[in-house]
Design a protein around this motif. Structure first.
Motif, PDB file in Angstrom:
ATOM      1  N   LYS A   1      61.237  48.400  25.941  1.00 38.31           N
ATOM      2  CA  LYS A   1      61.055  47.780  27.176  1.00 38.31           C
ATOM      3  C   LYS A   1      59.854  46.680  27.204  1.00 38.31           C
ATOM      4  N   GLU A   2      58.764  46.886  26.281  1.00 34.35           N
ATOM      5  CA  GLU A   2      57.901  46.097  26.222  1.00 34.35           C
ATOM      6  C   GLU A   2      57.745  44.887  25.595  1.00 34.35           C
ATOM      7  N   VAL A   3      59.043  44.639  24.717  1.00 39.98           N
ATOM      8  CA  VAL A   3      59.232  43.739  24.149  1.00 39.98           C
ATOM      9  C   VAL A   3      59.909  42.345  24.653  1.00 39.98           C
ATOM     10  N   PRO A   4      59.619  41.380  25.167  1.00 39.08           N
ATOM     11  CA  PRO A   4      60.254  40.535  25.646  1.00 39.08           C
ATOM     12  C   PRO A   4      61.455  39.708  25.217  1.00 39.08           C
ATOM     13  N   ALA A   5      61.818  39.873  23.853  1.00 40.11           N
ATOM     14  CA  ALA A   5      62.971  39.558  23.197  1.00 40.11           C
ATOM     15  C   ALA A   5      64.046  40.891  23.257  1.00 40.11           C
ATOM     16  N   VAL A   6      63.850  41.835  23.711  1.00 38.55           N
ATOM     17  CA  VAL A   6      64.677  43.036  23.683  1.00 38.55           C
ATOM     18  C   VAL A   6      65.363  43.083  25.108  1.00 38.55           C
ATOM     19  N   ARG A   7      66.734  43.386  25.112  1.00 38.70           N
ATOM     20  CA  ARG A   7      67.312  43.664  26.404  1.00 38.70           C
ATOM     21  C   ARG A   7      68.051  45.073  26.224  1.00 38.70           C
ATOM     22  N   LEU A   8      67.888  45.967  27.019  1.00 41.54           N
ATOM     23  CA  LEU A   8      68.619  47.203  27.167  1.00 41.54           C
ATOM     24  C   LEU A   8      69.640  47.125  28.244  1.00 41.54           C
ATOM     25  N   VAL A   9      70.821  47.559  27.696  1.00 37.16           N
ATOM     26  CA  VAL A   9      71.908  47.891  28.994  1.00 37.16           C
ATOM     27  C   VAL A   9      72.120  49.256  29.180  1.00 37.16           C
ATOM     28  N   PRO A  10      71.795  49.690  30.466  1.00 33.33           N
ATOM     29  CA  PRO A  10      72.105  51.196  30.632  1.00 33.33           C
ATOM     30  C   PRO A  10      73.658  51.729  29.976  1.00 33.33           C
ATOM     31  N   SER A  11      73.234  53.020  29.379  1.00 27.49           N
ATOM     32  CA  SER A  11      74.382  53.843  28.807  1.00 27.49           C
ATOM     33  C   SER A  11      74.741  52.989  27.623  1.00 27.49           C
ATOM     34  N   SER A  12      74.365  52.104  27.140  1.00 28.11           N
ATOM     35  CA  SER A  12      74.828  51.491  25.854  1.00 28.11           C
ATOM     36  C   SER A  12      74.096  51.701  24.618  1.00 28.11           C
ATOM     37  N   HIS A  13      74.712  51.807  23.498  1.00 31.73           N
ATOM     38  CA  HIS A  13      74.141  52.309  22.060  1.00 31.73           C
ATOM     39  C   HIS A  13      73.908  51.034  21.320  1.00 31.73           C
ATOM     40  N   TRP A  14      73.783  49.749  21.939  1.00 28.75           N
ATOM     41  CA  TRP A  14      73.660  48.544  21.742  1.00 28.75           C
ATOM     42  C   TRP A  14      72.268  48.165  22.041  1.00 28.75           C
ATOM     43  N   VAL A  15      71.647  47.390  21.438  1.00 23.84           N
ATOM     44  CA  VAL A  15      70.170  46.718  21.948  1.00 23.84           C
ATOM     45  C   VAL A  15      70.386  45.028  21.627  1.00 23.84           C
ATOM     46  N   THR A  16      70.030  44.348  22.714  1.00 26.43           N
ATOM     47  CA  THR A  16      70.054  43.110  22.591  1.00 26.43           C
ATOM     48  C   THR A  16      68.849  42.266  22.182  1.00 26.43           C
ATOM     49  N   LEU A  17      68.974  41.525  21.270  1.00 26.45           N
ATOM     50  CA  LEU A  17      67.732  40.718  20.951  1.00 26.45           C
ATOM     51  C   LEU A  17      67.859  39.336  20.814  1.00 26.45           C
ATOM     52  N   ARG A  18      67.025  38.622  21.702  1.00 26.81           N
ATOM     53  CA  ARG A  18      67.072  37.093  21.893  1.00 26.81           C
ATOM     54  C   ARG A  18      65.941  36.549  20.617  1.00 26.81           C
ATOM     55  N   LEU A  19      66.668  35.840  19.725  1.00 26.17           N
ATOM     56  CA  LEU A  19      65.913  35.127  18.946  1.00 26.17           C
ATOM     57  C   LEU A  19      65.391  33.779  19.241  1.00 26.17           C
ATOM     58  N   ASP A  20      64.227  33.915  19.747  1.00 25.15           N
ATOM     59  CA  ASP A  20      63.554  32.492  20.294  1.00 25.15           C
ATOM     60  C   ASP A  20      62.411  32.222  19.216  1.00 25.15           C
ATOM     61  N   LEU A  21      61.709  33.231  18.624  1.00 24.95           N
ATOM     62  CA  LEU A  21      60.585  32.691  17.565  1.00 24.95           C
ATOM     63  C   LEU A  21      60.860  33.574  16.239  1.00 24.95           C
ATOM     64  N   ALA A  22      60.184  33.213  15.417  1.00 26.27           N
ATOM     65  CA  ALA A  22      60.177  33.659  13.863  1.00 26.27           C
ATOM     66  C   ALA A  22      60.082  35.046  13.984  1.00 26.27           C
ATOM     67  N   VAL A  23      59.035  35.498  14.755  1.00 22.99           N
ATOM     68  CA  VAL A  23      58.597  36.914  14.946  1.00 22.99           C
ATOM     69  C   VAL A  23      59.626  37.708  15.391  1.00 22.99           C
ATOM     70  N   ASP A  24      60.833  37.209  15.960  1.00 18.79           N
ATOM     71  CA  ASP A  24      61.865  37.858  16.640  1.00 18.79           C
ATOM     72  C   ASP A  24      62.652  38.296  15.316  1.00 18.79           C
ATOM     73  N   ILE A  25      62.909  37.649  14.520  1.00 19.97           N
ATOM     74  CA  ILE A  25      63.429  37.722  13.032  1.00 19.97           C
ATOM     75  C   ILE A  25      62.931  39.113  12.492  1.00 19.97           C
ATOM     76  N   GLU A  26      61.530  39.176  12.429  1.00 22.40           N
ATOM     77  CA  GLU A  26      60.884  40.069  11.898  1.00 22.40           C
ATOM     78  C   GLU A  26      61.220  41.504  12.586  1.00 22.40           C
ATOM     79  N   LEU A  27      61.227  41.563  14.142  1.00 20.66           N
ATOM     80  CA  LEU A  27      61.562  42.491  14.823  1.00 20.66           C
ATOM     81  C   LEU A  27      63.027  43.145  14.445  1.00 20.66           C
TER      82      LEU A  27
END
Length: 131
Positions: free
Chosen positions: A63-89
């Protein structure tokens, strides 16, 4: 080359991942022996399948990571790749997903069929916020 293309190319070279047809029918997917791990939906958005237990375990950090989006009751996490560091995450989370799925099945943790791309179309935008 977009960040998503670069990340997909790097992950497709991992020995435990193979390119697969995404069950949602959108974009490209990577799968492991136990099923789909990642859906690359656009030049920026990647859905990553974690177990409910793993999401609960790391939820406060995610929840603290701006690139991450959580959807309630989902087993999937969404990442928004805006920066190279997001690829590392993404690489770190894919590694975690592979470890989690190797210990499958986890009691009371059945995978959901739909990734966040489909679910996000059904939820109001404010419900998709991680914070």
């Amino acid at each position: 080359m977009t960040l998503a293309e670069r990340a997909f190319t790097q992950l497709a070279a991992w020995p435990d991942l193979i390119e697969a047809e995404p069950s949602c029918g959108i974009g490209r997917a990577l799968a492991a022996v136990h099923g789909e791990i990642a859906h690359f939906h656009s030049d920026r958005d990647v859905d990553l399948r974690l177990t409910a237990r793993t999401i609960r375990r790391f939820e406060e950090h995610l929840k603290e990571v701006p690139a991450v989006r959580l959807v309630p009751s989902s087993h999937w996490v969404t990442l928004r790749l805006d920066l190279a560091v997001d690829i590392e995450l993404l690489m770190t989370l894919v590694s975690l997903a592979l470890q989690t799925h190797q210990s499958w099945p986890v009691r009371d943790d059945r995978p959901t069929a739909e990734c966040n791309d489909r679910q996000s179309r059904l939820l109001p935008r404010e419900n998709l916020s991680s914070g």
